[in-house]
Design an enzyme around this catalytic site. Structure first.
Site, PDB file in Angstrom:
ATOM      1  N   ASN A   9      96.913 -11.774  48.934  1.00 38.12           N
ATOM      2  CA  ASN A   9      96.378 -13.054  48.459  1.00 38.12           C
ATOM      3  C   ASN A   9      95.470 -13.614  49.545  1.00 38.12           C
ATOM      4  OD1 ASN A   9      95.877 -15.623  47.607  1.00 38.12           O
ATOM      5  ND2 ASN A   9      98.000 -16.331  47.696  1.00 38.12           N
ATOM      6  N   LYS A  11      93.692 -16.259  49.431  1.00 39.90           N
ATOM      7  CA  LYS A  11      93.632 -17.734  49.430  1.00 39.90           C
ATOM      8  C   LYS A  11      92.164 -18.184  49.530  1.00 39.90           C
ATOM      9  CE  LYS A  11      98.308 -17.776  51.115  1.00 39.90           C
ATOM     10  NZ  LYS A  11      99.391 -18.490  51.762  1.00 39.90           N
ATOM     11  N   HIS A  95     101.344 -20.380  42.173  1.00 38.20           N
ATOM     12  CA  HIS A  95     101.527 -20.249  43.625  1.00 38.20           C
ATOM     13  C   HIS A  95     101.968 -21.596  44.194  1.00 38.20           C
ATOM     14  CE1 HIS A  95     100.717 -19.646  47.871  1.00 38.20           C
ATOM     15  NE2 HIS A  95     100.805 -18.355  47.622  1.00 38.20           N
ATOM     16  N   GLU A  97     101.106 -23.167  46.702  1.00 43.21           N
ATOM     17  CA  GLU A  97     100.015 -24.043  47.155  1.00 43.21           C
ATOM     18  C   GLU A  97      99.383 -24.768  45.966  1.00 43.21           C
ATOM     19  OE1 GLU A  97      98.083 -21.020  49.472  1.00 43.21           O
ATOM     20  OE2 GLU A  97      99.720 -21.125  50.923  1.00 43.21           O
ATOM     21  N   GLU A 167     108.448 -16.334  46.784  1.00 39.57           N
ATOM     22  CA  GLU A 167     107.820 -16.795  48.017  1.00 39.57           C
ATOM     23  C   GLU A 167     108.508 -18.080  48.476  1.00 39.57           C
ATOM     24  OE1 GLU A 167     103.649 -15.018  48.435  1.00 39.57           O
ATOM     25  OE2 GLU A 167     103.418 -16.885  47.353  1.00 39.57           O
ATOM     26  N   GLY A 173     103.155 -18.650  55.749  1.00 43.49           N
ATOM     27  CA  GLY A 173     102.260 -19.040  56.832  1.00 43.49           C
ATOM     28  C   GLY A 173     102.976 -19.575  58.061  1.00 43.49           C
ATOM     29  N   SER A 213     104.997 -14.552  55.209  1.00 42.66           N
ATOM     30  CA  SER A 213     104.905 -13.973  56.555  1.00 42.66           C
ATOM     31  C   SER A 213     105.240 -12.478  56.586  1.00 42.66           C
ATOM     32  CB  SER A 213     105.784 -14.754  57.534  1.00 42.66           C
ATOM     33  OG  SER A 213     105.347 -16.104  57.629  1.00 42.66           O
TER      34      SER A 213
HETATM   35  P1  13P Z   1     101.561 -15.546  54.387  1.00 40.10           P
HETATM   36  O1  13P Z   1     101.733 -14.057  54.276  1.00 40.10           O
HETATM   37  O2  13P Z   1     100.326 -15.939  55.156  1.00 40.10           O
HETATM   38  O3  13P Z   1     102.809 -16.206  54.858  1.00 40.10           O
HETATM   39  O4  13P Z   1     101.284 -16.093  52.877  1.00 40.10           O
HETATM   40  C1  13P Z   1     102.150 -15.748  51.869  1.00 40.10           C
HETATM   41  C2  13P Z   1     101.560 -16.165  50.563  1.00 40.10           C
HETATM   42  O5  13P Z   1     101.468 -17.337  50.260  1.00 40.10           O
HETATM   43  C3  13P Z   1     101.071 -15.121  49.665  1.00 40.10           C
HETATM   44  O6  13P Z   1     100.794 -15.627  48.398  1.00 40.10           O
END
Ligand code: 13P
Length: 250
Positions: A9, A11, A95, A97, A167, A173, A213
């Site tokens: 992803n 982002k 997601h 976010e 997740e 992150g 992560s």
């Molecule tokens: P990270 O791998 O940067 O923690 O992000 C995970 C994520 O949100 C994947 O959709």
């Protein structure tokens, strides 16, 4: 039975030029890799470029979100038919976010899930608890609610292609990955809820990915868990060599 999926992803990172540079470096590193499905999720402005450049390879590309209607006066949105028209067959839905910063609701995730299925787009529905929910012992309740609401009025037949990504928000992150055992336990809760909402057969066949992560250093131990069918990778999917190492986990 369940073919693993390693998804990246991106982002809100990478212009089309940067996306194509990634592919130039990444594709040769994973050429011929068939053990896992490899899917990238670029930004909407790069998606068409990535789909075209990855044609004929073992790498697919999908969208990070979509609307549920085919067209209309909805500024800033992209429809399922538009995604299909550029060869897109995968979409991330719900997601964290989107849920946290853009008011994505349970109801809309459900509408989008149904639209994706109707258009032959494979949805990857993201679920996961906040740190506070875990600390309050509410992880199971949160996951069950997220799965159940996403699958409202979805038949077992329609749910066949569904992929779920677990997740935990506290792991995204942050560098603090869920331990393989914690992730596997959450996956098992999700699978139980799938059996409850659909059938045991659907639950047994659904790929559940872990995200939060994921790095080249921890993917191997995560993938050793029977319950973990792949990964949804954020930060580490932006670097071709790192993401290739994740794809090639042992
Ligand atoms: P990270 O791998 O940067 O923690 O992000 C995970 C994520 O949100 C994947 O959709």
């Amino acid at each position: 039975m369940r073919k693993p999926v390693i998804a990246g992803n991106w982002k809100m990172y990478k212009t089309p030029k940067e996306s194509l540079a990634f592919l130039d470096a990444f594709l040769p590193l994973v050429e011929g890799h068939t053990r896992d499905e490899i899917i990238l999720f670029p930004t909407m402005s790069s998606l068409g470029y990535v789909i075209d450049a990855a044609q004929g390879t073992n790498v697919r590309a999908g969208a990070q979100n979509m609307h549920w209607l085919n067209e209309g006066p909805y500024t800033g949105q992209t429809s399922p038919t538009m995604l299909v028209s550029i060869g897109c067959r995968h979409v991330l839905l719900g997601h964290s976010e989107q849920r946290l910063y853009f008011n994505e609701t349970y109801e809309r995730v459900n509408l989008k899930l149904k639209a994706a299925i109707n258009h032959g787009i494979t949805p990857i529905v993201c679920v996961g608890e906040l740190l506070g929910e875990r600390e309050d012992g509410k992880t199971e309740e949160t996951l069950r609610t997220q799965v159940r609401s996403a699958l409202r009025n979805v038949s077992s037949n329609e749910a066949r292609r569904l992929i779920i990504a677990y997740e935990p928000i506290w792991a995204i992150g942050t560098g603090s990955t869920a331990s393989p055992e914690i992730a596997a336990e959450a996956h098992s809760i999700i699978r139980h809820e799938l059996a409850h909402c659909c059938t045991q057969q659907i639950a047994d066949g659904t790929r559940i990915l872990y995200g939060g992560s994921v790095k080249p250093e921890n993917i191997g131990s995560l993938m050793k868990q029977e319950e973990i069918d792949g990964a949804l990778v954020g930060g580490a999917s932006l670097i071709p060599t790192d993401f290739a190492r994740i794809v090639q986990y042992q």
